[in-house]
Design an enzyme around this catalytic site. Structure first.
Site, mmCIF file in Angstrom:
data_model
loop_
_atom_site.group_PDB
_atom_site.id
_atom_site.type_symbol
_atom_site.label_atom_id
_atom_site.label_comp_id
_atom_site.label_asym_id
_atom_site.label_seq_id
_atom_site.Cartn_x
_atom_site.Cartn_y
_atom_site.Cartn_z
ATOM 1 N N HIS A 120 10.063 9.274 27.602
ATOM 2 C CA HIS A 120 9.347 8.386 27.464
ATOM 3 C C HIS A 120 8.240 8.577 28.185
ATOM 4 O O HIS A 120 7.860 9.051 28.986
ATOM 5 C CB HIS A 120 10.227 6.771 27.765
ATOM 6 N N CYS A 136 15.064 10.255 33.763
ATOM 7 C CA CYS A 136 14.710 10.400 32.528
ATOM 8 C C CYS A 136 13.494 11.649 32.552
ATOM 9 O O CYS A 136 13.233 12.014 33.597
ATOM 10 C CB CYS A 136 13.680 9.236 31.865
#
Length: 160
Positions: A120, A136
């Site tokens: 992301h 992440c």
């Protein structure tokens, strides 16, 4: 041209995208501050073979803010970041990963999908090339936008 493989090097903090063995893109990333690891709650970046389970955010503006995989209607800015210093910014686009290796990154207490492991975008104030995420893989917003356009659902992802 669509990618068929995304390779993420935790050591080099680098993402490489390819099709049929030919490199098509390369971007600096930021993986987990806590290092590599697969356990739920570890705050680590999981290793191994994954697939892109879902592509989220198509049509949203650059810097669109997501909470729980839903756009909030906000667009990231330094002023917004200063107003919410506790937020882990998930911006622009999300490529949600699913582990492919039972017992390693899929199932039980080490499931990448249930850990909500994504590729992301992140705030412009966040450095790349330095592990700082909560698990992440963070990219600059223009980079996740370009990667998203090249990445189909089901694309293979290897993290090592």
């Amino acid at each position: 041209m669509q990618l068929d493989l995304i390779h993420i090097s935790i050591e080099r903090q680098l993402l490489t995208g390819s099709r049929a063995g030919r490199q098509l893109c390369q971007y600096p990333v930021s993986t987990a501050k806590n290092g590599a690891g697969e356990l739920n709650g570890s705050g680590c970046t999981p290793r191994g073979r994954h697939r892109v389970r879902a592509r989220i955010g198509e049509g949203q503006p650059l810097g669109a803010v997501f909470i729980g995989r839903r756009p909030t209607g906000e667009v990231w800015s330094p002023e917004l970041a200063a107003t919410h210093p506790q937020r882990d910014w998930i911006l622009t686009r999300i490529l949600w990963l699913c582990g492919e290796e039972p017992g390693i990154n899929r199932g039980a207490d080490r499931d990448s999908q249930r850990r909500y492991i994504y590729l992301h975008g992140t705030g412009d104030d966040q450095p790349m090339g330095i592990p700082l995420s909560h698990g992440c893989i963070r990219l600059r917003n223009p980079d996740i936008l370009a990667l998203f356009e090249m990445t189909p659902a089901g694309c293979a992802v290897i993290i090592e």
